[in-house]
Design a protein around this motif. Structure first.
Motif: not given
Lengths: 170, 153
Positions: B14-15, B17-18, B21-22, B24-25, B28-29, B31, B35
């Motif tokens: 799973l590493t 994948l993690l 995901v991090l 991507l997080v 978004f944070m 951005c 803005v």
């Protein structure tokens, strides 16, 4: 003691780090940001060249006063509801009524720019001055400036229509 | 043979994948923060075909937001009337002057670019009042912000 020796003798134990709860939390954070993310529309600018402040509002050139001879001056009269009543091109040879639609204005501006250039594409278009009624809707102001740019004018300055403008009177 | 295989513990890795995901997080944070910095989202901008992106050489710019009622905001600061913004702009102008070499200042360099974000439904008078204050203070380079429109629409 015997335990210690047995521990040393056996295979090395791997540390077990639970990743699954961390992954759960990451997914929750990710879904939160995806749901709340709103990309802004692409914003851009229309550049203006305002006259310098030398002597207050009176220093802003108005129709046929201290404007250069080749300047193109457009007067826009506004109704109380913010719409355009009429557009007029002011020149020394006489005023030209352009109705209330911007298509006639665009054609007039294109012709004026072409005449000023005289076939020389490298020559700059003259200054374009909009005298705008104070109640005119800002969306329409931007549309006027946009038409000016599309017609090839780089130096555009909007000013408030002072005397005789429909929008200036209350 | 099959019995021994069934006893083996099968764990997905799973590493990676993690990691994804991090990342991507984090995207978004970041951005979301950029803005929201100085833009008032309540302001609906007008459309313009000929609007161009802000020049990349421009390092110092000031965004003035004018809402539909004519209230001007600069970041968190609210100015009910254009006169009230004059003091704020004067301070900014003095700051620009202080951090620019006198010789360059005389040439007209070093001044921030004023970006006006005005609501599409406000009147021209409201925008003109703010532009006049900018002019009085010494900011002649003003840019009107609009949404880039598609010429076909």
């Amino acid at each position: 003691m015997s335990r210690r020796s047995r521990h040393h003798a056996g295979a090395p134990t791997e540390p077990d780090m639970p990743i699954v709860p961390m992954l759960d939390m990451s997914f929750q954070l990710l879904s939160f940001f995806i749901l709340t993310f709103r990309p802004l529309p692409s914003e851009a600018q229309l550049a203006l060249a305002l006259p310098k402040e030398t002597g207050g509002a009176a220093a802003v050139p108005t129709m046929n006063m201290d404007a250069e001879e080749e300047d193109v001056i457009i007067q826009v009269f506004a109704a109380d509801n913010g719409n355009v009543v009429s557009i007029k091109a002011a020149s020394k040879s006489g005023d030209v009524a352009l109705g209330s639609d911007t298509s006639a204005l665009f054609k007039y501006l294109q012709d004026k720019a072409a005449a000023a250039r005289g076939g020389d594409a490298t020559k700059k278009a003259p200054k374009l001055k909009f005298e705008i009624g104070e109640r005119l809707n800002y969306q329409f102001v931007i549309k006027l400036l946009d038409e000016g740019r599309r017609a090839g004018y780089d130096r555009i300055s909007p000013t408030l229509l002072t005397a005789g403008g429909g929008g200036a009177k209350k | 043979m099959s019995a021994s295989a069934s006893h083996d513990k099968c764990e997905p890795n799973l590493t990676p994948l993690l990691d994804v995901v991090l990342q991507l997080v984090m995207f978004f944070m970041l951005c979301a923060n950029f803005v929201m910095e100085s833009v008032n989202e309540d302001i609906v901008l007008p459309l313009a075909i000929e609007a161009r992106a802000l020049d990349k050489d421009v390092r110092d710019y000031m965004i003035l937001n004018i809402d539909a009622k004519g209230v001007t905001t600069v970041g968190p600061e609210v100015f009910e009337t254009p006169i009230k913004i004059q003091g704020f702009l004067k301070n900014q102008h003095d700051l620009d002057k202080a951090r620019t070499k006198p010789a360059e200042w005389e040439k007209g360099k070093g001044r921030s670019v004023v970006v006006l974000r005005a609501h599409k439904d406000c009147s021209y008078k409201q925008v003109d009042d703010v532009m006049n204050v900018c002019r009085k203070v010494g900011y002649n380079n003003i840019q009107l912000r609009a949404i880039k429109a598609n010429p076909r629409t």
